[in-house]
Write an enzyme that holds these catalytic residues in place. Structure first.
Site, PDB file in Angstrom:
ATOM      1  CG  ASP A  17      -2.014   1.005   1.183  1.00  0.00           C
ATOM      2  OD1 ASP A  17      -2.154   1.659   0.141  1.00  0.00           O
ATOM      3  OD2 ASP A  17      -2.756   1.139   2.178  1.00  0.00           O
ATOM      4  CG  ASP A 110      -3.364   3.788  -3.542  1.00  0.00           C
ATOM      5  OD1 ASP A 110      -4.268   3.057  -3.970  1.00  0.00           O
ATOM      6  OD2 ASP A 110      -3.492   4.537  -2.560  1.00  0.00           O
ATOM      7  CD  GLU A 111      -5.534  -0.849  -1.441  1.00  0.00           C
ATOM      8  OE1 GLU A 111      -5.208  -1.631  -0.521  1.00  0.00           O
ATOM      9  OE2 GLU A 111      -6.533  -0.128  -1.385  1.00  0.00           O
TER      10      GLU A 111
END
Length: 364
Positions: A17, A110-111
């Protein structure tokens, strides 16, 4: 054994993350913003798409109305989102992931989850792989990432949030149940705010409280979700990492404190919901050609409407315009409206002959 109770080896799952991703990209690219409270998005009547850690100290969070954010942090700096820049960095990061495993399941820009039970480099130790990936991300993008390492997806995601920012947390099979027992249930994936409130009313506030309940008790109070919650309390998760899992739709909705009947108030709420939805759409890098409207009345009757275009919806404004037209087809409201929802589907589909916009009426 593995987390499903079978005879095969334990899985090795990493959840990566990025730390305050959008805000961190902006601070990286503009040195004048470093160390300052920053919000991506916002503006007049907008919502915060992301907040820097300097802003989070004041209670600024994503999806928060910009007016509220500014009130909490008077020195907050708003910048317009640059999703092309975020996608470019996301592609860099995913390229790093794929050097270690083909089993990568992105959740957003983003993860992502990685299954490194058998890694391409033959490292064999998930913790070492997570450390290498974090170091590569820092060296190649100038950004930091947090990682969670465990034997299932549920625990890996919890772990990645444990030592943020720029942290690493490992939950081994011998520590899984104790880790879950110590956490508030509102942190569990799949336990939303409403469910957490209901659990609190039943005296369930931690993983230990949840584990103390029988399956029969959970079935009585939570129906078909009972087995899922029963397993979570025991650190059991059967979900597999599914590479490039396609999204079928993305949506946002809100239940109002008081039922609404006025046309203008309803359109205003739809505008607010559309901003939250478009932020999610851009964050996931999605496009779609069908706009969906959901209306729940005070008697809990649900009506849905949808309109499909011959191409992808071009902008939030166009999505809102279509959604508002669908809403107006139901106005004036025959009774109070307690919930509005807006969604986008037919994701990634290309129309064969680009027919004119078609209105589909669906009522449930």
């Amino acid at each position: 054994m593995n987390d499903t109770g079978g005879a095969s080896p334990l899985r090795k799952i990493i959840h990566i993350d990025m730390d305050a991703f959008y805000a961190s990209v902006e601070q990286r690219d503009n040195p004048e913003l470093r160390g300052k409270p920053l919000a991506v998005g916002g503006g007049h009547r907008g919502v915060v798409a992301a907040a820097s850690y300097e802003a989070r100290k004041f209670g600024v969070r994503s999806a928060m109305p910009s007016v509220t954010a500014k009130r909490r942090c008077p020195d907050l700096i708003f910048v317009k989102p640059r999703f092309d820049a975020y996608r470019e960095v996301s592609h860099q990061i995913r390229a790093i992931f794929h050097e270690y495993t083909p089993h990568v399941e992105p959740l957003s820009l983003d993860e992502a989850y990685l299954d490194v039970t058998e890694d391409l480099k033959g490292i064999g130790i998930a913790t070492r792989i997570a450390e290498e990936i974090r170091a590569r991300i820092k060296a190649e993008t100038g950004l930091t990432a947090s990682a969670g390492v465990s034997y299932n997806k549920f625990l890996a995601k919890l772990a990645s949030d444990q030592n943020k920012p720029d942290g690493l947390c490992v939950i081994t099979p011998t520590k899984g149940e104790a880790f879950v027992a110590s956490l508030p249930v509102k942190r569990f994936h799949g336990v939303g705010p409403k469910t957490a409130e209901k659990m609190a009313r039943l005296g369930i506030e931690t993983g230990a409280d949840l584990r103390a309940q029988s399956l029969e008790f959970l079935q009585h109070n939570f129906g078909s979700s009972a087995g899922y919650y029963y397993n979570l309390a025991r650190a059991i998760c059967h979900r597999q990492v599914k590479a490039d899992r396609p999204y079928k739709s993305v949506s946002a909705e809100d239940t109002f404190f008081d039922d609404l009947t006025e046309d203008e108030a309803l359109v205003t709420e739809l505008d607010r919901i559309s901003r939250t939805l478009w932020t999610r759409i851009e964050a996931k890098g999605l496009s779609g050609r069908t706009v969906n409207l959901k209306v729940k009345y005070q008697d809990f009757r649900i009506v849905t409407r949808a309109r499909s275009l011959g191409r992808a919806v071009a902008s939030r404004e166009e999505m809102l315009e279509i959604g508002a037209a669908l809403l107006r087809s139901l106005l004036p409201a025959e009774k109070g409206i307690r919930l509005l929802g807006l969604g986008l589907s037919s994701l990634g589909e290309e129309a064969a002959a680009a027919p004119p916009p078609q209105l589909e009426l669906l009522t449930a």
